[in-house]
Write a protein that holds these residues in place. Structure first.
Motif, PDB file in Angstrom:
ATOM      1  N   SER A   1      28.040  46.786  25.565  1.00 31.77           N
ATOM      2  CA  SER A   1      29.290  46.269  25.002  1.00 31.77           C
ATOM      3  C   SER A   1      30.282  45.803  26.058  1.00 31.77           C
ATOM      4  N   ASP A   2      29.981  46.023  27.344  1.00 27.94           N
ATOM      5  CA  ASP A   2      30.887  45.588  28.408  1.00 27.94           C
ATOM      6  C   ASP A   2      30.861  44.071  28.548  1.00 27.94           C
ATOM      7  N   ASN A   3      32.016  43.500  28.876  1.00 28.40           N
ATOM      8  CA  ASN A   3      32.087  42.078  29.170  1.00 28.40           C
ATOM      9  C   ASN A   3      31.488  41.809  30.546  1.00 28.40           C
ATOM     10  N   VAL A   4      30.729  40.728  30.664  1.00 28.54           N
ATOM     11  CA  VAL A   4      30.073  40.386  31.926  1.00 28.54           C
ATOM     12  C   VAL A   4      31.102  40.216  33.040  1.00 28.54           C
ATOM     13  N   ALA A   5      32.228  39.564  32.731  1.00 28.81           N
ATOM     14  CA  ALA A   5      33.259  39.342  33.758  1.00 28.81           C
ATOM     15  C   ALA A   5      33.825  40.665  34.271  1.00 28.81           C
ATOM     16  N   ASP A   6      33.973  41.648  33.376  1.00 26.16           N
ATOM     17  CA  ASP A   6      34.487  42.955  33.795  1.00 26.16           C
ATOM     18  C   ASP A   6      33.483  43.684  34.682  1.00 26.16           C
ATOM     19  N   VAL A   7      32.209  43.567  34.359  1.00 23.02           N
ATOM     20  CA  VAL A   7      31.175  44.202  35.173  1.00 23.02           C
ATOM     21  C   VAL A   7      31.160  43.600  36.571  1.00 23.02           C
ATOM     22  N   LEU A   8      31.213  42.281  36.644  1.00 27.26           N
ATOM     23  CA  LEU A   8      31.224  41.612  37.947  1.00 27.26           C
ATOM     24  C   LEU A   8      32.448  42.013  38.754  1.00 27.26           C
ATOM     25  N   ASN A   9      33.585  42.122  38.085  1.00 26.81           N
ATOM     26  CA  ASN A   9      34.803  42.540  38.776  1.00 26.81           C
ATOM     27  C   ASN A   9      34.683  43.963  39.304  1.00 26.81           C
ATOM     28  N   HIS A  10      34.093  44.834  38.508  1.00 28.27           N
ATOM     29  CA  HIS A  10      33.890  46.217  38.940  1.00 28.27           C
ATOM     30  C   HIS A  10      32.962  46.270  40.159  1.00 28.27           C
TER      31      HIS A  10
ATOM     32  N   TYR B   1      38.064  38.293  39.574  1.00 25.68           N
ATOM     33  CA  TYR B   1      38.114  37.492  38.353  1.00 25.68           C
ATOM     34  C   TYR B   1      38.346  36.037  38.742  1.00 25.68           C
ATOM     35  N   PRO B   2      37.808  35.079  37.989  1.00 23.13           N
ATOM     36  CA  PRO B   2      37.985  33.658  38.337  1.00 23.13           C
ATOM     37  C   PRO B   2      39.426  33.203  38.151  1.00 23.13           C
ATOM     38  N   ASP B   3      39.740  32.029  38.692  1.00 23.12           N
ATOM     39  CA  ASP B   3      41.099  31.494  38.612  1.00 23.12           C
ATOM     40  C   ASP B   3      41.548  31.270  37.173  1.00 23.12           C
ATOM     41  N   HIS B   4      40.589  31.051  36.282  1.00 18.30           N
ATOM     42  CA  HIS B   4      40.962  30.797  34.887  1.00 18.30           C
ATOM     43  C   HIS B   4      41.094  32.089  34.080  1.00 18.30           C
ATOM     44  N   TYR B   5      41.002  33.227  34.743  1.00 18.03           N
ATOM     45  CA  TYR B   5      41.126  34.501  34.035  1.00 18.03           C
ATOM     46  C   TYR B   5      42.573  34.724  33.600  1.00 18.03           C
ATOM     47  N   ILE B   6      42.771  35.152  32.376  1.00 17.29           N
ATOM     48  CA  ILE B   6      44.087  35.534  31.887  1.00 17.29           C
ATOM     49  C   ILE B   6      43.951  36.850  31.113  1.00 17.29           C
ATOM     50  N   SER B   7      44.982  37.640  31.140  1.00 16.51           N
ATOM     51  CA  SER B   7      44.942  38.913  30.424  1.00 16.51           C
ATOM     52  C   SER B   7      46.116  39.074  29.467  1.00 16.51           C
ATOM     53  N   ASP B   8      47.175  38.280  29.685  1.00 15.66           N
ATOM     54  CA  ASP B   8      48.387  38.432  28.874  1.00 15.66           C
ATOM     55  C   ASP B   8      48.360  37.506  27.655  1.00 15.66           C
ATOM     56  N   PHE B   9      47.373  37.699  26.798  1.00 17.84           N
ATOM     57  CA  PHE B   9      47.306  36.895  25.585  1.00 17.84           C
ATOM     58  C   PHE B   9      47.069  37.798  24.389  1.00 17.84           C
TER      59      PHE B   9
ATOM     60  N   ASN C   1      32.295  32.232  31.796  1.00 17.37           N
ATOM     61  CA  ASN C   1      31.378  32.953  32.680  1.00 17.37           C
ATOM     62  C   ASN C   1      30.640  32.026  33.639  1.00 17.37           C
ATOM     63  N   ARG C   2      30.754  30.716  33.401  1.00 16.35           N
ATOM     64  CA  ARG C   2      30.117  29.787  34.338  1.00 16.35           C
ATOM     65  C   ARG C   2      31.000  29.605  35.564  1.00 16.35           C
ATOM     66  N   GLU C   3      30.424  29.119  36.630  1.00 13.40           N
ATOM     67  CA  GLU C   3      31.142  29.025  37.897  1.00 13.40           C
ATOM     68  C   GLU C   3      31.423  27.593  38.318  1.00 13.40           C
ATOM     69  N   THR C   4      30.704  26.626  37.745  1.00 12.61           N
ATOM     70  CA  THR C   4      30.996  25.202  37.939  1.00 12.61           C
ATOM     71  C   THR C   4      30.798  24.516  36.590  1.00 12.61           C
ATOM     72  N   TRP C   5      31.408  23.317  36.457  1.00  8.52           N
ATOM     73  CA  TRP C   5      31.368  22.652  35.160  1.00  8.52           C
ATOM     74  C   TRP C   5      30.829  21.231  35.277  1.00  8.52           C
TER      75      TRP C   5
ATOM     76  N   ILE D   1      44.094  27.685  24.894  1.00 12.70           N
ATOM     77  CA  ILE D   1      42.680  27.316  24.957  1.00 12.70           C
ATOM     78  C   ILE D   1      41.898  28.333  25.782  1.00 12.70           C
ATOM     79  N   LEU D   2      42.468  28.745  26.904  1.00 21.19           N
ATOM     80  CA  LEU D   2      41.784  29.744  27.732  1.00 21.19           C
ATOM     81  C   LEU D   2      41.665  31.069  26.982  1.00 21.19           C
ATOM     82  N   ALA D   3      42.704  31.430  26.232  1.00 23.70           N
ATOM     83  CA  ALA D   3      42.640  32.668  25.451  1.00 23.70           C
ATOM     84  C   ALA D   3      41.484  32.598  24.463  1.00 23.70           C
TER      85      ALA D   3
END
Length: 341
Positions: A34-43, A48-56, A133-137, A182-184
């Motif tokens: 149930s863990d988010n992949v981004a949270d696991v990588l951060n741990h 977190y990537p530049d597009h990460y937001i938490s205040d939403f 979760n992707r690193e390039t677009w 949109i990011l949220a």
């Protein structure tokens, strides 16, 4: 069915938000499905990537949903925002749900079969599911062809969103609150460990790497379960349109491409002025133009797309090789020829 899925998505936003907020900044002692992949990588030590937001919150996610599916929403102040584009919404070219049964490889036929089973559009753009979760677009041949236009967007999701809004969608620049919304919404579509379909033994191995403080190895191991970019290869049309790609077409697969791909935009009041219905007249017209080197040929339109012109901003993006194989182009041709008789 598609409208039902949209309704379900809207009502799921509150539940998703609660889950996201509960997972933010939590201490992970042992990784679980149930863990988010981004949270696991951060741990594991990856920022977190530049597009990460938490205040939403759920309102931000709902606005993001509206902007992507409808093109406008209710802003923080005022009654309604203007449309991002007069011609398209994001879902003209992108799904917002998982579209690949296997996350570690590109397999066009498996993607099409998955689309058939889930009644999903078969589109040119990569799904927004897992986009954070992707690193390039804008990857590979997009960079080679468009150069400086996509240089910033290749390594920035925010720049990719702005590029798509202004250039690809023939629209306007997004305001800060719209970008946040949109990011949220995109973060509500992030991957969880369970999506990677790791076995118990594989998840246990990841945990052991972490416990041994082998962080780099753990990061590499986790990323081996999904693609960190969506490959993009521009490919040529066949040299001889009459012979095509010299592959035997499968009409039943072509039917799915026609219905889930072509008719996604080519319907009454759709993004395109050209309506592709199921009449014999339409199939005869398509069949007649297969061998012509104009935008009326399926080879030209699929492999080259069309360009925006003065007085006609609407255009069709090309299908990269990863989004439609040579075999699938011949499948579409076989279906058109079958229905034209």
């Amino acid at each position: 069915m598609k409208n039902l899925l949209k309704i379900i998505s809207v009502f799921s936003i509150m539940a998703i938000t609660v889950l996201l907020i509960s997972n933010q900044h939590k201490t992970i002692s042992e990784f679980t499905p149930s863990d988010n992949v981004a949270d696991v990588l951060n741990h594991l030590g990856q920022p977190y990537p530049d597009h990460y937001i938490s205040d939403f919150d759920s309102t931000d996610i709902k606005r993001g949903y509206d902007l992507i599916h409808v093109g406008k929403t209710n802003p923080p102040k005022g009654f309604s925002s203007s449309n991002i584009s007069k011609f398209y919404t994001c879902t003209s070219c992108h799904n917002t749900v998982r579209e690949d049964p296997t996350l570690t490889e590109v397999n066009q036929d498996e993607r099409l079969k998955y689309a058939i089973s889930k009644d999903l559009p078969y589109l040119q753009g990569t799904t927004f599911w897992g986009a954070v979760n992707r690193e390039t677009w804008y990857n590979d041949d997009y960079v080679l062809k468009y150069g400086s236009l996509v240089e910033k967007a290749e390594k920035s999701l925010k720049e990719s969103i702005q590029l798509c809004a202004q250039v690809c969608s023939q629209g306007r620049k997004l305001q800060d609150w719209e970008m946040k919304s949109i990011l949220a919404y995109l973060w509500s579509l992030q991957m969880q460990v369970t999506d990677l379909e790791m076995s118990f033994e594989e998840l246990d191995h990841l945990n052991k790497l972490s416990q041994k403080n082998e962080k780099d190895s753990a990061i590499s191991y986790l990323k081996s379960f999904y693609l960190t970019k969506s490959p993009a290869t521009f490919t040529d049309t066949p040299k001889n349109y009459n012979k095509g790609y010299n592959l035997k077409g499968r009409p039943e697969m072509g039917k799915a491409i026609y219905e889930l791909g072509c008719q996604h935009c080519h319907h009454a009041y759709g993004e395109s002025d050209l309506v592709l219905d199921n009449s014999k007249l339409t199939f005869k017209w398509l069949e007649k133009n297969i061998d012509t080197h104009t935008h009326k040929s399926i080879y030209e339109i699929i492999r080259k797309g069309t360009y925006s012109e003065m007085g006609h901003k609407e255009y069709m993006p090309l299908y990269t090789l990863e989004k439609m194989s040579h075999q699938q182009v011949e499948d579409l041709r076989a279906y058109v020829e079958q229905e034209s008789k």
